[in-house]
Design a protein around this motif. Structure first.
Motif, PDB file in Angstrom:
ATOM      1  N   VAL A  94       0.870  -1.180   0.000  1.00 46.95           N
ATOM      2  CA  VAL A  94       0.000   0.000   0.000  1.00 46.95           C
ATOM      3  C   VAL A  94       0.904   1.226   0.000  1.00 46.95           C
ATOM      4  O   VAL A  94       1.774   1.362   0.869  1.00 46.95           O
ATOM      5  N   GLY A  95       0.716   2.103  -0.972  1.00 46.78           N
ATOM      6  CA  GLY A  95       1.545   3.295  -1.051  1.00 46.78           C
ATOM      7  C   GLY A  95       0.954   4.317  -1.995  1.00 46.78           C
ATOM      8  O   GLY A  95      -0.142   4.136  -2.525  1.00 46.78           O
ATOM      9  N   ARG A  96       1.703   5.396  -2.201  1.00 48.28           N
ATOM     10  CA  ARG A  96       1.266   6.465  -3.097  1.00 48.28           C
ATOM     11  C   ARG A  96       2.095   6.445  -4.370  1.00 48.28           C
ATOM     12  O   ARG A  96       3.300   6.226  -4.329  1.00 48.28           O
ATOM     13  N   VAL A  97       1.447   6.700  -5.477  1.00 48.89           N
ATOM     14  CA  VAL A  97       2.104   6.809  -6.777  1.00 48.89           C
ATOM     15  C   VAL A  97       1.670   8.132  -7.387  1.00 48.89           C
ATOM     16  O   VAL A  97       0.501   8.516  -7.276  1.00 48.89           O
ATOM     17  N   SER A  98       2.582   8.821  -8.038  1.00 52.64           N
ATOM     18  CA  SER A  98       2.225  10.114  -8.621  1.00 52.64           C
ATOM     19  C   SER A  98       1.202   9.946  -9.745  1.00 52.64           C
ATOM     20  O   SER A  98       1.186   8.924 -10.442  1.00 52.64           O
ATOM     21  N   VAL A  99       0.365  10.950  -9.912  1.00 51.35           N
ATOM     22  CA  VAL A  99      -0.632  10.948 -10.986  1.00 51.35           C
ATOM     23  C   VAL A  99       0.063  10.866 -12.339  1.00 51.35           C
ATOM     24  O   VAL A  99      -0.416  10.213 -13.260  1.00 51.35           O
ATOM     25  N   GLN A 100       1.239  11.498 -12.452  1.00 52.84           N
ATOM     26  CA  GLN A 100       1.980  11.463 -13.715  1.00 52.84           C
ATOM     27  C   GLN A 100       2.387  10.044 -14.081  1.00 52.84           C
ATOM     28  O   GLN A 100       2.387   9.668 -15.250  1.00 52.84           O
ATOM     29  N   GLU A 101       2.746   9.234 -13.071  1.00 55.23           N
ATOM     30  CA  GLU A 101       3.137   7.852 -13.339  1.00 55.23           C
ATOM     31  C   GLU A 101       1.937   7.030 -13.792  1.00 55.23           C
ATOM     32  O   GLU A 101       2.031   6.204 -14.701  1.00 55.23           O
ATOM     33  N   ILE A 102       0.782   7.256 -13.181  1.00 53.79           N
ATOM     34  CA  ILE A 102      -0.439   6.567 -13.605  1.00 53.79           C
ATOM     35  C   ILE A 102      -0.771   6.950 -15.051  1.00 53.79           C
ATOM     36  O   ILE A 102      -1.109   6.098 -15.875  1.00 53.79           O
TER      37      ILE A 102
END
Length: 198
Positions: free
Chosen positions: A103-111
């Motif tokens: 569980v973590g955060r990923v940047s919107v740019q990476e998505i």
């Protein structure tokens, strides 16, 4: 520009940055620009003239030559590195019943990049397909949040996230945060509405 940051510089003043650079190189140059402005206590516009970042710069990103005083002058060399994070912040990894959860955060740019690279193949096992912008108020609200500079940094808190499954994932367990995670056969199983928004 009051309290500028690198994103403001990249978006509002691309003329200050090296031409033809990709977005990460522009962010790196903007970071150096802020450092020059802060260290020398000069306006950003003046600092932009001191940027040397680009091809054949021998590793020097900025250069300032001071005034001559008593036959001497001070030269200040700037060299900076701006790290682009792969998975932003700390993450929780837990093993249970021969499976592993991260569980973590990923940047919107990476998505956005992943969706551009792989398209709807990533949504084949999603519970719901994308419902569109104009007929769905939730998707409209997601879009408005992402496009609003006053609220986009709160997107993480406004959205319940994306759930993905994969056959296998690898990461460097010795790191404390900002993992680079490699996934095999990734599928979005919940969050397709969010996935299509960036």
């Amino acid at each position: 520009m009051d309290n500028p940051n690198i994103f403001d510089i990249v978006e509002d003043h691309p003329e200050w940055l090296p031409e033809g650079s990709d977005i990460n190189k522009k962010k790196s140059a903007a970071f150096v620009l802020l450092c020059i402005s802060t260290c020398l206590e000069i306006p950003l516009e003046d600092a932009a003239e001191l940027i040397t970042e680009g091809g054949k710069d021998t590793g020097v990103d900025g250069l300032h030559v001071g005034e001559v005083e008593d036959g001497e002058f001070l030269i200040t060399v700037f060299q900076g590195k701006y790290k682009v994070k792969d998975l932003e912040g700390e993450a929780i990894v837990e093993d249970m019943n021969y499976t592993r959860v991260l569980v973590g955060r990923v940047s919107v740019q990476e998505i956005h990049r992943l969706f551009n690279d792989h398209g709807d193949k990533l949504l084949e096992r999603n519970i719901r397909r994308y419902l569109g912008l104009h007929t769905n108020r939730v998707n409209t609200a997601i879009h408005e949040t992402l496009c609003d500079p006053q609220r986009s940094d709160k997107f993480y808190f406004y959205n319940n996230g994306i759930t993905e499954v994969c056959d296998k994932f690898d990461y460097n367990a010795f790191q404390k945060s900002d993992y680079k995670v490699q996934l095999k056969n990734m599928q979005v199983i919940n969050g397709g509405q969010t996935w299509r928004k960036p």
